[in-house]
Write a protein that holds these residues in place. Structure first.
Motif, PDB file in Angstrom:
ATOM      1  N   PRO A 127       0.834  -1.208   0.000  1.00 52.63           N
ATOM      2  CA  PRO A 127       0.000   0.000   0.000  1.00 52.63           C
ATOM      3  C   PRO A 127       0.865   1.253   0.000  1.00 52.63           C
ATOM      4  O   PRO A 127       1.950   1.270   0.574  1.00 52.63           O
ATOM      5  CB  PRO A 127      -0.796  -0.104   1.294  1.00 52.63           C
ATOM      6  CG  PRO A 127      -0.190  -1.179   2.098  1.00 52.63           C
ATOM      7  CD  PRO A 127       0.806  -1.920   1.279  1.00 52.63           C
ATOM      8  N   ARG A 128       0.408   2.295  -0.656  1.00 49.84           N
ATOM      9  CA  ARG A 128       1.168   3.546  -0.704  1.00 49.84           C
ATOM     10  C   ARG A 128       0.465   4.681   0.027  1.00 49.84           C
ATOM     11  O   ARG A 128       1.008   5.726   0.231  1.00 49.84           O
ATOM     12  CB  ARG A 128       1.462   3.908  -2.167  1.00 49.84           C
ATOM     13  CG  ARG A 128       2.507   2.988  -2.793  1.00 49.84           C
ATOM     14  CD  ARG A 128       2.652   3.211  -4.282  1.00 49.84           C
ATOM     15  NE  ARG A 128       1.455   2.775  -5.002  1.00 49.84           N
ATOM     16  CZ  ARG A 128       1.201   3.096  -6.267  1.00 49.84           C
ATOM     17  NH1 ARG A 128       2.026   3.872  -6.937  1.00 49.84           N
ATOM     18  NH2 ARG A 128       0.098   2.670  -6.863  1.00 49.84           N
ATOM     19  N   TYR A 129      -0.810   4.473   0.375  1.00 55.08           N
ATOM     20  CA  TYR A 129      -1.579   5.463   1.174  1.00 55.08           C
ATOM     21  C   TYR A 129      -1.751   6.806   0.459  1.00 55.08           C
ATOM     22  O   TYR A 129      -1.561   7.863   1.034  1.00 55.08           O
ATOM     23  CB  TYR A 129      -0.935   5.666   2.548  1.00 55.08           C
ATOM     24  CG  TYR A 129      -0.782   4.386   3.338  1.00 55.08           C
ATOM     25  CD1 TYR A 129      -1.839   3.896   4.109  1.00 55.08           C
ATOM     26  CD2 TYR A 129       0.394   3.649   3.289  1.00 55.08           C
ATOM     27  CE1 TYR A 129      -1.710   2.704   4.815  1.00 55.08           C
ATOM     28  CE2 TYR A 129       0.531   2.458   3.970  1.00 55.08           C
ATOM     29  CZ  TYR A 129      -0.526   1.988   4.742  1.00 55.08           C
ATOM     30  OH  TYR A 129      -0.398   0.817   5.425  1.00 55.08           O
ATOM     31  N   PHE A 130      -2.091   6.747  -0.810  1.00 60.18           N
ATOM     32  CA  PHE A 130      -2.268   7.981  -1.583  1.00 60.18           C
ATOM     33  C   PHE A 130      -3.293   8.922  -0.959  1.00 60.18           C
ATOM     34  O   PHE A 130      -3.126  10.139  -0.966  1.00 60.18           O
ATOM     35  CB  PHE A 130      -2.674   7.664  -3.024  1.00 60.18           C
ATOM     36  CG  PHE A 130      -1.502   7.589  -3.953  1.00 60.18           C
ATOM     37  CD1 PHE A 130      -0.966   8.737  -4.497  1.00 60.18           C
ATOM     38  CD2 PHE A 130      -0.914   6.377  -4.266  1.00 60.18           C
ATOM     39  CE1 PHE A 130       0.135   8.686  -5.344  1.00 60.18           C
ATOM     40  CE2 PHE A 130       0.191   6.307  -5.107  1.00 60.18           C
ATOM     41  CZ  PHE A 130       0.708   7.462  -5.640  1.00 60.18           C
ATOM     42  N   GLU A 131      -4.380   8.350  -0.429  1.00 58.33           N
ATOM     43  CA  GLU A 131      -5.422   9.212   0.127  1.00 58.33           C
ATOM     44  C   GLU A 131      -4.886  10.019   1.303  1.00 58.33           C
ATOM     45  O   GLU A 131      -5.326  11.123   1.561  1.00 58.33           O
ATOM     46  CB  GLU A 131      -6.635   8.373   0.551  1.00 58.33           C
ATOM     47  CG  GLU A 131      -7.441   7.915  -0.658  1.00 58.33           C
ATOM     48  CD  GLU A 131      -7.953   6.505  -0.543  1.00 58.33           C
ATOM     49  OE1 GLU A 131      -7.292   5.696   0.136  1.00 58.33           O
ATOM     50  OE2 GLU A 131      -9.003   6.211  -1.149  1.00 58.33           O
ATOM     51  N   PHE A 132      -3.895   9.439   1.974  1.00 57.08           N
ATOM     52  CA  PHE A 132      -3.268  10.164   3.083  1.00 57.08           C
ATOM     53  C   PHE A 132      -2.294  11.206   2.565  1.00 57.08           C
ATOM     54  O   PHE A 132      -2.239  12.315   3.067  1.00 57.08           O
ATOM     55  CB  PHE A 132      -2.577   9.162   4.017  1.00 57.08           C
ATOM     56  CG  PHE A 132      -3.121   9.245   5.401  1.00 57.08           C
ATOM     57  CD1 PHE A 132      -4.338   8.669   5.692  1.00 57.08           C
ATOM     58  CD2 PHE A 132      -2.438   9.931   6.392  1.00 57.08           C
ATOM     59  CE1 PHE A 132      -4.870   8.767   6.960  1.00 57.08           C
ATOM     60  CE2 PHE A 132      -2.956  10.032   7.655  1.00 57.08           C
ATOM     61  CZ  PHE A 132      -4.181   9.453   7.961  1.00 57.08           C
ATOM     62  N   MET A 133      -1.515  10.803   1.550  1.00 63.14           N
ATOM     63  CA  MET A 133      -0.536  11.743   0.970  1.00 63.14           C
ATOM     64  C   MET A 133      -1.220  12.999   0.465  1.00 63.14           C
ATOM     65  O   MET A 133      -0.644  14.079   0.478  1.00 63.14           O
ATOM     66  CB  MET A 133       0.134  11.106  -0.242  1.00 63.14           C
ATOM     67  CG  MET A 133       1.101  10.026   0.034  1.00 63.14           C
ATOM     68  SD  MET A 133       1.727   9.556  -1.600  1.00 63.14           S
ATOM     69  CE  MET A 133       2.224   7.902  -1.285  1.00 63.14           C
ATOM     70  N   LYS A 149      -3.602  14.635   1.641  1.00 61.18           N
ATOM     71  CA  LYS A 149      -3.989  15.601   2.680  1.00 61.18           C
ATOM     72  C   LYS A 149      -2.993  16.753   2.750  1.00 61.18           C
ATOM     73  O   LYS A 149      -1.786  16.546   2.854  1.00 61.18           O
ATOM     74  CB  LYS A 149      -4.048  14.915   4.043  1.00 61.18           C
ATOM     75  CG  LYS A 149      -5.281  14.091   4.227  1.00 61.18           C
ATOM     76  CD  LYS A 149      -5.381  13.650   5.685  1.00 61.18           C
ATOM     77  CE  LYS A 149      -6.522  12.652   5.826  1.00 61.18           C
ATOM     78  NZ  LYS A 149      -6.719  12.267   7.212  1.00 61.18           N
ATOM     79  N   LEU A 197      -0.056  14.294  -8.580  1.00 61.99           N
ATOM     80  CA  LEU A 197       0.235  13.233  -7.608  1.00 61.99           C
ATOM     81  C   LEU A 197      -0.556  11.966  -7.922  1.00 61.99           C
ATOM     82  O   LEU A 197       0.007  10.873  -7.979  1.00 61.99           O
ATOM     83  CB  LEU A 197      -0.076  13.736  -6.190  1.00 61.99           C
ATOM     84  CG  LEU A 197       0.177  12.770  -5.043  1.00 61.99           C
ATOM     85  CD1 LEU A 197       1.612  12.266  -5.069  1.00 61.99           C
ATOM     86  CD2 LEU A 197      -0.120  13.420  -3.705  1.00 61.99           C
ATOM     87  N   ILE A 223      -0.548   7.165  -9.207  1.00 63.47           N
ATOM     88  CA  ILE A 223      -1.151   5.936  -8.690  1.00 63.47           C
ATOM     89  C   ILE A 223      -0.880   4.826  -9.696  1.00 63.47           C
ATOM     90  O   ILE A 223      -0.628   3.692  -9.336  1.00 63.47           O
ATOM     91  CB  ILE A 223      -2.681   6.127  -8.478  1.00 63.47           C
ATOM     92  CG1 ILE A 223      -2.927   7.075  -7.291  1.00 63.47           C
ATOM     93  CG2 ILE A 223      -3.357   4.781  -8.248  1.00 63.47           C
ATOM     94  CD1 ILE A 223      -4.385   7.385  -7.031  1.00 63.47           C
ATOM     95  N   PHE A 278       3.553  11.238   7.477  1.00 64.00           N
ATOM     96  CA  PHE A 278       2.394  10.925   8.320  1.00 64.00           C
ATOM     97  C   PHE A 278       2.707   9.783   9.277  1.00 64.00           C
ATOM     98  O   PHE A 278       3.604   8.984   9.026  1.00 64.00           O
ATOM     99  CB  PHE A 278       1.201  10.514   7.448  1.00 64.00           C
ATOM    100  CG  PHE A 278       0.750  11.591   6.505  1.00 64.00           C
ATOM    101  CD1 PHE A 278      -0.075  12.621   6.949  1.00 64.00           C
ATOM    102  CD2 PHE A 278       1.152  11.582   5.178  1.00 64.00           C
ATOM    103  CE1 PHE A 278      -0.501  13.610   6.084  1.00 64.00           C
ATOM    104  CE2 PHE A 278       0.741  12.571   4.317  1.00 64.00           C
ATOM    105  CZ  PHE A 278      -0.086  13.591   4.769  1.00 64.00           C
ATOM    106  N   PHE A 305       8.082  16.719  -3.344  1.00 63.26           N
ATOM    107  CA  PHE A 305       7.160  15.913  -4.148  1.00 63.26           C
ATOM    108  C   PHE A 305       7.740  14.571  -4.591  1.00 63.26           C
ATOM    109  O   PHE A 305       7.129  13.534  -4.420  1.00 63.26           O
ATOM    110  CB  PHE A 305       6.724  16.717  -5.377  1.00 63.26           C
ATOM    111  CG  PHE A 305       5.398  16.297  -5.938  1.00 63.26           C
ATOM    112  CD1 PHE A 305       4.222  16.800  -5.414  1.00 63.26           C
ATOM    113  CD2 PHE A 305       5.327  15.394  -6.982  1.00 63.26           C
ATOM    114  CE1 PHE A 305       2.995  16.412  -5.918  1.00 63.26           C
ATOM    115  CE2 PHE A 305       4.102  15.003  -7.489  1.00 63.26           C
ATOM    116  CZ  PHE A 305       2.936  15.510  -6.959  1.00 63.26           C
TER     117      PHE A 305
END
Lengths: 426, 302, 346, 255
Positions: A41-47, A49, A59, A63, D105, D242
């Motif tokens: 997992p890369r946690y894009f939804e978190f990135m 933010k 960004l 994906i 995070f 980035f």
């Protein structure tokens, strides 16, 4: 009859991303048939933010390296919907053209390089370079054409640059577009050769009834935005996508699973075909007939055929779009002024592997507070898994079935969905 | 109505139709035409350096190709690049170009892989030369450090082949350690020439080394120099020639009788790419051979 | 030099006639910048309406049409054990329309290096001789200091030169070809009144210059100030991005790389314009960099412009267009640097 | 290469993917016009994305993606043992890429929010060189296929390939583009390494620095320019972080 079968595929080849297949048949009864997504997992939804709206599309394109244009389009559409921006007509046409380019590139990549080797009994398309150079030349030409469209309109093949919130940053060079038009027209004949090739492929006879979800066409074959429709007769606006996707987490998958009216549903070329076949270009519809695909088809292997049909449609529609774009005045506006504001927006786009949703919540300065992305393969994973069980039940008892044969069949099933696994984990 | 402008065809110019001769600077020519040459022999000198013997294939081109000691050629490996290399051989050895090449970048890397029979390209010769005419009748100091022996070898040939024209000749050569000594197979030959003295020194000796140890300037203790009767050619890294020239200047050798060869990046050899510029001076046109007075006046030369 | 008058309608005819059978490069508006100022570039045009002759200046000079950023010096065909070198210089005739005096001066300066000096460049000469140049007078552009360098007017290096007299152009004819091309349209003879009007226009342009730079004593001064702190001050700001050289109408330095096709059957020797401000400009094989610092590199750019070139050709390489000053994000510009070197109060 | 009396070799090549979008691998199958020649120049023995053939006998291993899970470390170490030349392919492999943004995070929070009751194995993202020694790094998001072709040609001869060290501005200017700053956009062009032919500014997007920093970048002046042109620190720093190439560089941080 062989009563014990065992299939254990670690990191399935010729798909984007990492997935495993496990099948166990003991004493003639099915113990296990599973499709597991083990991608990191890369946690894009978190990135996302805290990111500025200008970066969201750049960004999220990352994906996926294969359908980056689709992600970028869904992302900027979500942002535009959040800000209440309507993009200029020229930009709408350019975006659709870029998307067609991606569809052609992605579908032909899948058909020739990922799916076809199974039908001709090779481990990959690489040996074809020597064995069947004419097929490789055909593949290169058609896939290359898709890439060249993306290059011209989106500024790059993989990870677009010109597709931005507000429209499309630069108007492509007219001559380049006209050259592409010529190429597209020439490709129609080449696609007929692909149809002939596909007629020689033996598509497994397998049916499992399921629900098909796609965007709903109003006048055209659906591609960007609009309502969501299901073959089970449901319909709702793109903004209500969560009522359709209902994502949930399973223990063995890093990708989530989805369900709507049933235990699982399918998205992708076949779903689009099943739900919107009446909007296909006549030439594409004729090919569907020729290849024996008629709605509503519940054979997942037919997704390959549906992809080919979509390529023909995309080529014809691209020619139309180029005609309309080159007629525009030299200084035609392609970008709308962007003013960030607080709000939430959803962008739904039919990307090569199915319907893709991006949803962002923005603060008043245009920074993302919360993000959600639901990817086509995420929506397909449960369906693949259930198909696998059904497939094994049907074929395990077949005469001469071996572990190898079953492995190939299961692998082909997964590949027919053209899964984008990294994407689905995101 | 149309106005088609007439087309000027440079190929119709009389000048450009003449055979390419890089010694004729002002004449219009195919500036990037290379003479095809065959690597006829390769001698391994050290781990890093090899001596390549090149023979221009076309007989007429080979006949026209003349150079003077100190000049360089642009050596091209088609498809991989082009590098400036000073000519190490004798100008009298017609048609045979000797280049001593250290493995340093892409082109030289490929060259070190190439084998006898390889076909490369040559443009040139380019640049200024050592004033061997003016040096006649004087004592000669030929001083090299490290790879500097490569460009110095051409004047060594010129001086020894025309031995009667010069008075006493001292060749001084220094390297970091004995393994880096170039052309060691020729030392004995040079030593045997009447009136030619060869002095060799290394900074760090190994087990077998029995000669001098130290910096090259140490060799001056062994040599008698008549300052106003001496010309010197100094080739080597900037630090080295700076010390050497400073010493010679101190004992009274005029600065305009000392000559050095400068190394710079070059992409054309013809005063166009500017890569070798030192202030307003093109190393490829005004150099690579400069007298020390000029070098002193070139900002950033050393 | 001969002179004629050309009505603007007739001029339009002339351009249309030229467009019918030739490639035409002309100033074209390409957008506006963030402050609303219009931006222009010399670009190929297909119709008269695309051309904007009232442009103040272009972002880039016209250099690229004579010295392309990238060009093949030669190509190679490789077969089994041999290779064949191919060299081409061919350039179709091309109209360069609407060049300002500074850009024409730039070509005259390039001629000195590339066409007249040692090793004349056939690549450049082929392009230069196939360019039909129509120049045009203009009001001084912001920050331009061409008048200080004597490049605000031009006496040769073009075929035709236009001065806007309102309804019509005053045309200076410099070449036989220019004369013959002009025969295709209706022209009028110049009256005394027209000459007076022309001279007044020239004078008013001349008087309008705001930026002045003293370059007379620069060659000596630059040697004297070699160690000056001025270079540290400006060098610290330099991004070493090469933008100044890329837009400069006279910067001609380059690098050469070679490549082989993926099938190993062909290769090319490619010339790419470079900049003396780039970090590896003077790095030799083996790694030694003769100019590792920004300030040294920046200094040498000015040395070449105002000392080296003067030494060789008795004139600075700079034409005073200030494109380098405008493009520089760090706001490094020749007038400020030159004033600093001369230790003038600002 | 026979004209150099060198017999061409055909090295065995493997391509492996780690945490990434697989876009760089896709580039290997792109640039269709020379694809056949590319495939003939090397022998691809292991390339999961396009082939189900698997062999452990390879000389050159291309690694796409970053490392973000414990099993990937083991996999990578095994590959390193087998490969004579290990090449980091693309920005994720070289610097960690966009994946690295997650390092800002708290992972357990992210895990809880996304996976609820079934948290997944994950760890802070690392570049390949942070795990095993790397012989060559090919930057870019995605990589430039033309450059890959040239690198392959150099690998065949076992000679060095020199990447451009100058900033993107050079290539952008050579495309005749109007400066992105002039258009009011932020652009890392002046400090980012070139070699990409500036597709982003050409397509109307300021540079994000996917190839990492140019040699000797002038950060101080760049920040000054950004400040003068009214770009917020947050925006500049978002850009710098980035792709992970400008590790530790940030505007407004005292050095």
């Amino acid at each position: 009859m062989k009563t014990n079968l065992n299939v254990d595929v670690h990191h399935l080849a010729r798909v984007e991303g990492h997935g495993n297949i496990k099948v166990k048949v003991e004493n003639g009864s099915l113990k296990e048939a599973s499709w597991e997504v083990v991608e990191t997992p890369r946690y894009f939804e978190f990135m996302l933010k805290g990111k500025h709206y200008t970066s969201a599309g750049i960004l999220t394109a990352r994906i996926c390296g294969i359908c980056s244009i689709g992600h970028c389009l869904a992302s900027i559409r979500a942002t535009e919907n959040a800000f209440g921006i309507t993009i200029p007509e020229a930009a709408q046409k350019l975006r659709l053209l870029a998307k067609h380019g991606e569809t052609l590139q992605s579908h032909f990549l899948h058909l020739f390089f990922l799916a076809a080797p199974d039908f001709v009994g090779l481990p990959s398309a690489i040996p074809l370079v020597d064995l069947k150079p004419e097929i490789v030349a055909l593949a290169q030409r058609l896939k290359g054409m898709g890439n060249r469209i993306c290059d011209a309109v989106a500024g790059r093949t993989t990870h677009p640059v010109s597709l931005q919130v507000g429209g499309v940053a630069v108007m492509p060079d007219k001559q380049k577009l006209l050259d592409l038009k010529g190429e597209l027209e020439g490709s129609l004949e080449a696609m007929k050769a692909v149809v002939e090739l596909f007629k020689t492929f033996q598509i497994p006879d397998f049916v499992r009834e399921t629900e098909f979800v796609s965007l709903k066409g109003e006048k055209d074959y659906p591609f960007i935005g609009g309502n969501i429709v299901s073959s089970d007769g449901k319909e709702m606006p793109e903004a209500d996508y969560r009522k359709v996707t209902n994502e949930y987490v399973t223990p063995n998958n890093t990708s989530k699973w989805c369900k709507f009216s049933r235990a699982s549903y399918a998205v992708g070329a076949l779903a689009r075909f099943n739900n919107n076949h009446k909007f296909l270009h006549p030439a594409a519809a004729a090919i569907a007939k020729e290849l024996g695909l008629s709605p509503v088809s519940h054979n997942p292997f037919m997704n390959n055929v549906a992809q080919l049909i979509e390529c023909v449609h995309a080529a014809h529609d691209s020619i139309r779009l180029i005609d309309e774009i080159v007629k525009m005045k030299p200084a035609t506006q392609t970008m709308e002024k962007v003013q960030a504001k607080a709000g939430t927006g959803v962008g739904a786009v039919e990307v090569p592997r199915g319907i893709l949703f991006h949803c962002y919540e923005y603060d008043k300065n245009g920074y993302i507070v919360k993000a959600d992305c639901v990817i086509p393969t995420t929506q397909n994973n449960a369906n693949i898994h259930f198909d696998m069980g059904s497939l094994v039940e049907k074929f395990a008892s077949a005469e001469n079935m071996t572990d190898e044969k079953l492995e190939l069949l299961c692998s082909m099933l997964v590949r027919s969905y053209d899964p984008c696994i990294s994407c689905s984990v995101h | 109505m149309k106005i088609p402008l007439y087309h000027y065809d440079i190929m119709k110019e009389r000048e450009i139709q003449q055979p390419v001769d890089f010694n004729r600077h002002r004449r219009l020519k195919h500036t990037d035409k290379t003479f095809k040459a065959e690597i006829s022999s390769i001698t391994t000198l050290t781990d890093m350096e090899k001596l390549f013997h090149l023979r221009i294939l076309d007989e007429a081109e080979r006949e026209r190709f003349t150079f003077l000691p100190g000049q360089f050629v642009m050596l091209e490996v088609p498809g991989y690049g082009e590098v400036p290399i000073s000519i190490s051989g004798s100008p009298s050895n017609k048609g045979l170009i000797e280049l001593c090449i250290r493995k340093a970048g892409t082109v030289t890397g490929v060259l070190h892989k190439a084998k006898r029979g390889a076909l490369v390209g040559i443009r040139g010769p380019f640049g200024t030369h050592f004033p061997l005419e003016k040096m006649k009748g004087y004592d000669i100091l030929l001083i090299a450090g490290g790879l500097g022996l490569a460009p110095l070898r051409a004047p060594i040939f010129a001086v020894t082949e025309n031995r009667p024209d010069y008075r006493k000749v001292d060749i001084m050569y220094g390297t970091k350690d004995p393994s880096q000594l170039l052309f060691d197979y020729q030392y004995e030959q040079w030593r045997r020439i009447d009136g030619v003295n060869l002095h060799i020194i290394v900074e760090k000796a190994d087990d077998k080394w029995t000669g001098d140890v130290g910096l090259i300037t140490k060799l001056f203790d062994k040599i008698e120099i008549v300052p106003h009767e001496t010309y010197a050619i100094v080739c080597g890294p900037p630090v080295m020639f700076k010390f050497v020239c400073a010493y010679l200047s101190k004992i009274g050798v005029p600065m305009d009788r000392m000559f050095v060869s400068l190394e710079r990046r070059m992409h054309c050899g013809m005063g166009k790419c500017c890569r070798c510029n030192i202030g307003s001076t093109y190393t490829c046109i005004d150099g690579p051979v400069f007298d020390y007075w000029t070098v002193m006046n070139l900002k950033e030369a050393i | 030099m001969l002179f004629k008058l050309l009505d603007k309608d007739e001029f339009k005819n002339l351009v249309n006639i030229l467009l019918q059978s030739n490639e035409v490069i002309a100033p074209k508006q390409v957008g506006v910048n963030v402050t609303g100022k219009t931006l222009h570039q010399y670009l190929p045009v297909t119709s008269f309406d695309e051309i904007d002759l009232t442009y103040e200046t272009t972002q880039y000079s016209a250099k690229t049409y004579f010295l392309p950023y990238k060009e093949n010096l030669s190509t190679y065909r490789f077969d089994e054990k041999d290779w064949k070198q191919e060299i081409r210089y061919r350039q179709e005739p091309r109209v360069m329309l609407g060049l300002h005096a500074c850009d024409i001066h730039a070509l005259l300066k390039l001629d000195k290096v590339l066409a007249r000096d040692n090793f004349p460049s056939p690549y450049y000469i082929a392009r230069r001789k196939n360019a039909f140049i129509i120049g045009i007078d203009h009001e001084p552009c912001e920050g331009g200091f061409c008048r200080s360098l004597g490049t605000d007017t031009v006496n040769n290096g073009f075929d035709l030169f236009l001065t806007d007299l309102g309804e019509r152009y005053f045309v200076s004819i410099n070449t036989d070809l220019g004369y013959r091309v002009l025969l295709q349209v209706k022209t009028k003879d110049v009256t005394e009144e027209d000459t007076r009007k022309y001279l007044l226009t020239r004078k008013s342009i001349s008087d309008a210059f705001q930026t002045h730079v003293n370059v007379q004593n620069l060659p000596n001064l630059l040697d004297l100030e070699f160690e000056s702190k001025v270079w540290n001050k400006w060098g610290q700001k330099c991004l070493s991005c090469g933008s100044c050289s890329m837009v400069c109408p006279t910067c001609y330095c380059y690098g050469v790389t070679e490549r082989v096709s993926m099938d190993f059957k062909s290769g090319a020797k490619v010339k790419q314009l470079y900049s003396c401000n780039l970090v590896d400009f003077a790095t030799v094989a083996g790694g030694h960099n003769f100019r590792p610092n920004r300030e040294t590199r920046l200094k040498y750019r000015y040395y070449h412009q105002h000392r080296g070139f003067v030494e060789s050709y008795d004139e600075p390489k700079c034409v005073g267009c200030n494109r380098c000053g405008r493009v520089c994000l760090a706001e490094i510009n020749p007038p400020d640097i030159i004033r600093d070197i001369q230790m003038e109060e600002r | 290469m026979r004209y150099l009396s060198i017999e061409p070799t055909k090295p065995k090549v493997a391509v492996f993917d780690f945490t990434s979008c697989e876009g760089c691998e896709l580039q290997l199958a792109n640039k269709e016009e020379t694809l056949v020649d590319f495939l003939k120049a090397v022998e691809i023995v292991n390339f999961r994305e396009v082939s189900s053939a698997k062999s452990d006998d390879y000389e050159i291993a291309f690694i796409e993606g970053a490392v973000s899970r414990s099993d990937e470390i083991e996999r990578l170490k095994k590959i390193r043992e087998k490969a004579r030349v290990l090449v980091a392919l693309g920005c994720c492999a070289c610097y960690g890429g966009v994946n690295k943004l997650k390092n800002a995070f708290d992972l357990s929070t992210a895990n809880r929010e996304i996976y609820g009751n079934y948290p997944k194995d994950s760890m802070p993202v690392r570049a390949i060189k942070d795990v095993v020694p790397v012989d060559m790094e090919i930057p870019g998001c995605p990589v430039n296929k033309e450059e890959i072709e040239r690198i392959i040609q150099h690998l065949l001869l076992d000679i060095n390939y020199n990447f451009p060290v100058y900033p993107v501005c050079v290539e952008c200017k050579q495309k005749f583009n109007v400066c992105m700053f002039e258009k009011g956009q932020l652009c890392l062009g002046p400090i980012a390494r070139a070699g990409c032919s500036a597709p982003c500014p050409t397509g109307g997007l300021g540079c994000y620095g996917c190839r990492g920093p140019a040699a000797d970048p002038n950060y101080d002046e760049f920040f000054e320019i950004a400040r003068r042109r009214g770009f917020a620190e947050q925006e500049v720093n978002e850009r710098l972080s980035f792709f992970g190439g400008f590790n530790g560089i940030a505007m407004g941080v005292q050095k």
